[in-house]
Scaffold this motif. Structure first.
Motif, mmCIF file in Angstrom:
data_model
loop_
_atom_site.group_PDB
_atom_site.id
_atom_site.type_symbol
_atom_site.label_atom_id
_atom_site.label_comp_id
_atom_site.label_asym_id
_atom_site.label_seq_id
_atom_site.Cartn_x
_atom_site.Cartn_y
_atom_site.Cartn_z
ATOM 1 N N PHE A 34 9.096 3.033 3.104
ATOM 2 C CA PHE A 34 8.046 3.971 2.942
ATOM 3 C C PHE A 34 8.474 5.296 3.737
ATOM 4 O O PHE A 34 8.134 6.479 3.039
ATOM 5 C CB PHE A 34 6.780 3.282 3.354
ATOM 6 C CG PHE A 34 5.473 4.170 2.994
ATOM 7 C CD1 PHE A 34 5.039 5.332 3.856
ATOM 8 C CD2 PHE A 34 5.014 4.071 1.955
ATOM 9 C CE1 PHE A 34 3.840 5.871 3.564
ATOM 10 C CE2 PHE A 34 3.685 4.746 1.616
ATOM 11 C CZ PHE A 34 3.262 5.645 2.207
ATOM 12 N N PHE A 37 11.333 6.982 1.654
ATOM 13 C CA PHE A 37 10.918 7.804 0.443
ATOM 14 C C PHE A 37 9.700 9.004 0.957
ATOM 15 O O PHE A 37 9.755 10.018 -0.039
ATOM 16 C CB PHE A 37 10.219 6.838 -0.376
ATOM 17 C CG PHE A 37 11.453 6.213 -1.198
ATOM 18 C CD1 PHE A 37 12.208 6.865 -2.022
ATOM 19 C CD2 PHE A 37 11.536 4.889 -0.714
ATOM 20 C CE1 PHE A 37 13.184 6.315 -2.634
ATOM 21 C CE2 PHE A 37 12.408 3.992 -1.564
ATOM 22 C CZ PHE A 37 13.361 4.820 -2.618
ATOM 23 N N PHE A 44 5.772 12.065 -2.567
ATOM 24 C CA PHE A 44 5.837 10.753 -2.634
ATOM 25 C C PHE A 44 4.382 10.330 -2.012
ATOM 26 O O PHE A 44 3.682 9.413 -2.472
ATOM 27 C CB PHE A 44 6.681 10.117 -1.674
ATOM 28 C CG PHE A 44 6.758 8.599 -1.746
ATOM 29 C CD1 PHE A 44 7.149 7.621 -2.629
ATOM 30 C CD2 PHE A 44 6.286 8.131 -0.385
ATOM 31 C CE1 PHE A 44 7.134 6.455 -2.552
ATOM 32 C CE2 PHE A 44 6.180 6.580 -0.327
ATOM 33 C CZ PHE A 44 6.558 5.966 -1.180
ATOM 34 N N ASN A 49 0.531 9.750 -6.721
ATOM 35 C CA ASN A 49 1.540 8.525 -6.721
ATOM 36 C C ASN A 49 1.250 7.221 -6.265
ATOM 37 O O ASN A 49 1.534 6.303 -6.535
ATOM 38 C CB ASN A 49 2.632 9.156 -5.862
ATOM 39 C CG ASN A 49 3.866 8.262 -5.931
ATOM 40 O OD1 ASN A 49 4.553 7.818 -6.971
ATOM 41 N ND2 ASN A 49 4.630 8.322 -4.564
ATOM 42 N N MET A 50 0.062 7.366 -5.119
ATOM 43 C CA MET A 50 -0.197 6.222 -4.695
ATOM 44 C C MET A 50 -1.144 5.304 -5.741
ATOM 45 O O MET A 50 -1.078 4.104 -5.463
ATOM 46 C CB MET A 50 -1.272 6.550 -3.317
ATOM 47 C CG MET A 50 -0.691 7.095 -2.021
ATOM 48 S SD MET A 50 0.608 6.193 -1.577
ATOM 49 C CE MET A 50 1.396 7.109 -0.440
ATOM 50 N N ILE A 52 -0.700 5.151 -8.808
ATOM 51 C CA ILE A 52 0.585 4.498 -9.732
ATOM 52 C C ILE A 52 1.136 3.401 -8.976
ATOM 53 O O ILE A 52 1.237 2.643 -9.511
ATOM 54 C CB ILE A 52 1.609 5.693 -10.139
ATOM 55 C CG1 ILE A 52 0.881 6.777 -10.939
ATOM 56 C CG2 ILE A 52 2.680 5.023 -10.646
ATOM 57 C CD1 ILE A 52 1.869 8.011 -11.426
ATOM 58 N N MET A 53 1.398 3.704 -7.773
ATOM 59 C CA MET A 53 1.841 2.393 -7.181
ATOM 60 C C MET A 53 1.045 1.325 -6.980
ATOM 61 O O MET A 53 1.445 0.246 -7.195
ATOM 62 C CB MET A 53 2.521 2.826 -5.648
ATOM 63 C CG MET A 53 3.734 3.915 -5.736
ATOM 64 S SD MET A 53 4.411 4.041 -3.917
ATOM 65 C CE MET A 53 2.957 4.602 -3.086
ATOM 66 N N SER A 54 -0.391 1.375 -6.879
ATOM 67 C CA SER A 54 -1.219 0.475 -6.504
ATOM 68 C C SER A 54 -1.182 -0.244 -8.002
ATOM 69 O O SER A 54 -1.537 -1.429 -8.053
ATOM 70 C CB SER A 54 -2.604 1.119 -6.010
ATOM 71 O OG SER A 54 -3.112 1.813 -7.075
ATOM 72 N N LYS A 55 -1.195 0.520 -9.016
ATOM 73 C CA LYS A 55 -1.361 -0.135 -10.381
ATOM 74 C C LYS A 55 -0.084 -0.891 -10.659
ATOM 75 O O LYS A 55 -0.224 -2.138 -11.035
ATOM 76 C CB LYS A 55 -1.361 1.198 -11.528
ATOM 77 C CG LYS A 55 -2.895 1.428 -11.501
ATOM 78 C CD LYS A 55 -2.900 2.626 -12.387
ATOM 79 C CE LYS A 55 -4.026 3.316 -12.680
ATOM 80 N NZ LYS A 55 -4.056 4.432 -13.843
ATOM 81 N N HIS A 56 1.187 -0.669 -10.343
ATOM 82 C CA HIS A 56 2.299 -1.292 -10.705
ATOM 83 C C HIS A 56 2.232 -2.542 -9.380
ATOM 84 O O HIS A 56 2.654 -3.597 -9.918
ATOM 85 C CB HIS A 56 3.429 -0.720 -10.088
ATOM 86 C CG HIS A 56 3.785 0.400 -11.052
ATOM 87 N ND1 HIS A 56 4.580 0.130 -12.132
ATOM 88 C CD2 HIS A 56 3.510 1.756 -11.435
ATOM 89 C CE1 HIS A 56 4.771 1.069 -13.013
ATOM 90 N NE2 HIS A 56 4.007 2.006 -12.544
ATOM 91 N N VAL A 57 1.714 -2.584 -8.298
ATOM 92 C CA VAL A 57 1.613 -3.699 -7.301
ATOM 93 C C VAL A 57 0.453 -4.636 -7.927
ATOM 94 O O VAL A 57 0.420 -5.924 -7.581
ATOM 95 C CB VAL A 57 1.071 -3.242 -6.036
ATOM 96 C CG1 VAL A 57 1.011 -4.163 -4.922
ATOM 97 C CG2 VAL A 57 2.499 -2.289 -5.467
#
Length: 123
Positions: A34, A37, A44, A49-50, A52-57
């Protein structure tokens, strides 16, 4: 005189620190990635971006919750990976083509509906 008598015993504080580092090694690696990046990419740490990352997780979190209940109940299910792969392939195909009913229109599905259909048919 034996060798064990000449070797000093490890300090209790250093042994505890080493144990904590071993238990937290995954979390430490996550923090390092973390931080890398955040330094390498200036956007980042943005809110978008946060999100998007939470949707992928979220997908992996749902799988982990389901597997936790299976393992707690005393069972283990090795087919989860293959079912996820099958859901992905069927979802991609149905998103592209849908189901043609022969009446001049086709039914388009959402990803949640596809996953539920594949899970019911798979079990």
């Amino acid at each position: 005189m034996t060798h064990a008598a000449t070797t000093p015993a490890p300090q209790a504080g250093s042994a505890n620190l080493l144990l904590v580092l071993l238990k937290a090694r995954t979390f430490i690696a996550l923090i390092l990635v973390f931080a890398f990046f955040a330094f390498a990419a200036p956007n980042f740490l943005s809110t978008a971006n946060m999100v998007i990352m939470s949707k992928h997780v979220a997908l992996n979190a749902f799988l982990a919750i389901g597997m936790t209940f299976v393992i707690i109940s005393g069972g283990i299910d090795l087919s989860v990976g293959s079912i996820v792969g099958l859901c992905g392939m069927v979802a991609g195909w149905l998103v592209l083509y849908g189901i043609d009913l022969g009446l001049g229109w086709s039914i388009q599905f959402n990803t949640v509906e596809i996953c539920l259909i594949v899970m019911v048919v798979g079990f």
